[in-house]
Design an enzyme around this catalytic site. Structure first.
Site, mmCIF file in Angstrom:
data_model
loop_
_atom_site.group_PDB
_atom_site.id
_atom_site.type_symbol
_atom_site.label_atom_id
_atom_site.label_comp_id
_atom_site.label_asym_id
_atom_site.label_seq_id
_atom_site.Cartn_x
_atom_site.Cartn_y
_atom_site.Cartn_z
ATOM 1 N N ASP A 1 0.863 -1.185 0.000
ATOM 2 C CA ASP A 1 0.000 0.000 0.000
ATOM 3 C C ASP A 1 0.903 1.239 0.000
ATOM 4 O O ASP A 1 1.850 1.333 0.784
ATOM 5 C CB ASP A 1 -0.903 -0.008 1.243
ATOM 6 C CG ASP A 1 -2.033 1.016 1.138
ATOM 7 O OD1 ASP A 1 -3.198 0.603 1.207
ATOM 8 O OD2 ASP A 1 -1.735 2.228 1.007
ATOM 9 N N ILE A 2 0.612 2.186 -0.881
ATOM 10 C CA ILE A 2 1.469 3.360 -1.051
ATOM 11 C C ILE A 2 1.346 4.335 0.130
ATOM 12 O O ILE A 2 2.211 5.179 0.340
ATOM 13 C CB ILE A 2 1.155 4.074 -2.395
ATOM 14 C CG1 ILE A 2 2.355 4.872 -2.881
ATOM 15 C CG2 ILE A 2 -0.100 4.920 -2.313
ATOM 16 C CD1 ILE A 2 3.569 4.068 -3.211
ATOM 17 N N GLU B 1 -12.246 3.760 -1.171
ATOM 18 C CA GLU B 1 -11.427 4.620 -2.033
ATOM 19 C C GLU B 1 -11.252 4.026 -3.431
ATOM 20 O O GLU B 1 -11.374 4.734 -4.429
ATOM 21 C CB GLU B 1 -10.066 4.838 -1.367
ATOM 22 C CG GLU B 1 -9.156 5.780 -2.146
ATOM 23 C CD GLU B 1 -7.752 5.882 -1.525
ATOM 24 O OE1 GLU B 1 -7.602 5.698 -0.299
ATOM 25 O OE2 GLU B 1 -6.812 6.134 -2.284
ATOM 26 N N HIS C 1 -10.239 -5.624 -2.682
ATOM 27 C CA HIS C 1 -8.898 -5.832 -2.131
ATOM 28 C C HIS C 1 -8.953 -6.104 -0.643
ATOM 29 O O HIS C 1 -9.856 -5.655 0.053
ATOM 30 C CB HIS C 1 -7.990 -4.627 -2.419
ATOM 31 C CG HIS C 1 -8.559 -3.303 -1.985
ATOM 32 N ND1 HIS C 1 -9.481 -2.621 -2.723
ATOM 33 C CD2 HIS C 1 -8.329 -2.545 -0.876
ATOM 34 C CE1 HIS C 1 -9.797 -1.489 -2.101
ATOM 35 N NE2 HIS C 1 -9.111 -1.425 -0.972
HETATM 36 P P1 5GP Z 1 -9.855 1.485 0.419
HETATM 37 O O1 5GP Z 1 -10.426 1.478 -0.996
HETATM 38 O O2 5GP Z 1 -9.776 0.115 1.009
HETATM 39 O O3 5GP Z 1 -10.566 2.462 1.298
HETATM 40 O O4 5GP Z 1 -8.372 2.033 0.330
HETATM 41 C C1 5GP Z 1 -7.564 1.857 -0.805
HETATM 42 C C2 5GP Z 1 -6.107 1.712 -0.399
HETATM 43 O O5 5GP Z 1 -5.347 1.714 -1.603
HETATM 44 C C3 5GP Z 1 -5.568 2.849 0.477
HETATM 45 O O6 5GP Z 1 -4.979 2.296 1.646
HETATM 46 C C4 5GP Z 1 -4.542 3.558 -0.414
HETATM 47 O O7 5GP Z 1 -3.414 4.005 0.289
HETATM 48 C C5 5GP Z 1 -4.193 2.486 -1.439
HETATM 49 N N1 5GP Z 1 -3.861 3.041 -2.752
HETATM 50 C C6 5GP Z 1 -4.600 3.946 -3.448
HETATM 51 N N2 5GP Z 1 -4.001 4.231 -4.621
HETATM 52 C C7 5GP Z 1 -2.867 3.494 -4.659
HETATM 53 C C8 5GP Z 1 -1.809 3.369 -5.623
HETATM 54 O O8 5GP Z 1 -1.798 3.986 -6.688
HETATM 55 N N3 5GP Z 1 -0.812 2.508 -5.317
HETATM 56 C C9 5GP Z 1 -0.782 1.785 -4.157
HETATM 57 N N4 5GP Z 1 0.247 0.970 -3.962
HETATM 58 N N5 5GP Z 1 -1.750 1.890 -3.225
HETATM 59 C C10 5GP Z 1 -2.781 2.732 -3.469
#
Ligand code: 5GP
Length: 129
Positions: A29-30, A88, A93
């Site tokens: 995760d970035i 997000e 995932h």
């Molecule tokens: P969620 O959709 O579960 O709320 O969060 C999405 C997760 O993806 C977040 O923790 C965010 O930091 C990660 N994320 C979003 N965009 C990217 C990206 O371009 N690269 C990586 N490696 N992680 C990402």
């Protein structure tokens, strides 16, 4: 339009990759809650985890378990937590987060890593697979 995670799978966006199979992909995760915070995804682009077909869902859990075991070896932590959010990025995932305290499970808390640190973490997890 392809999700940001599909672009990562297709190498259109860079990532710190941990593992890949025909069906699944794992990468750091970035914006990690803690060092070693990893995302496991199906290559099939489906928004919600529980909308995955049963075989893909079970396969993702099996894949995530293998990655979690490697994280546990590579990253000093009390245990690896599994979280599903998806607010997000609309591509199913699993978050695998090394936990030492309840704070590490909270998404407000973020760890800042340099590119070299990210790469070292990815290499350590890969080596433990
Ligand atoms: P969620 O959709 O579960 O709320 O969060 C999405 C997760 O993806 C977040 O923790 C965010 O930091 C990660 N994320 C979003 N965009 C990217 C990206 O371009 N690269 C990586 N490696 N992680 C990402």
């Amino acid at each position: 339009m392809a999700s940001i995670f599909t672009k990562i799978i297709n190498d259109e966006i860079p990532c710190y990759k941990i593992a890949e199979t025909d069906e699944f992909f794992a990468f750091l995760d970035i914006n990690p809650n803690a060092k070693g915070h990893t995302l496991c995804i199906p290559k099939q682009e489906v928004d919600k985890l529980f909308d995955l077909d049963e075989a893909t869902y079970n396969g993702l859990m099996q894949f995530s378990r293998q990655i979690a075991k490697a994280i546990e070896i590579a990253i000093p932590c009390n245990r690896v937590g599994l979280t599903v959010i998806g607010l997000e990025v609309p591509h199913a995932h699993v978050h695998l987060i090394p936990l030492n305290a309840m704070e590490d499970a909270k998404f407000g808390k973020k760890e800042s890593l340099t590119p070299e640190e990210f790469q070292a973490v990815a290499d350590a997890i890969k080596a433990a697979l």
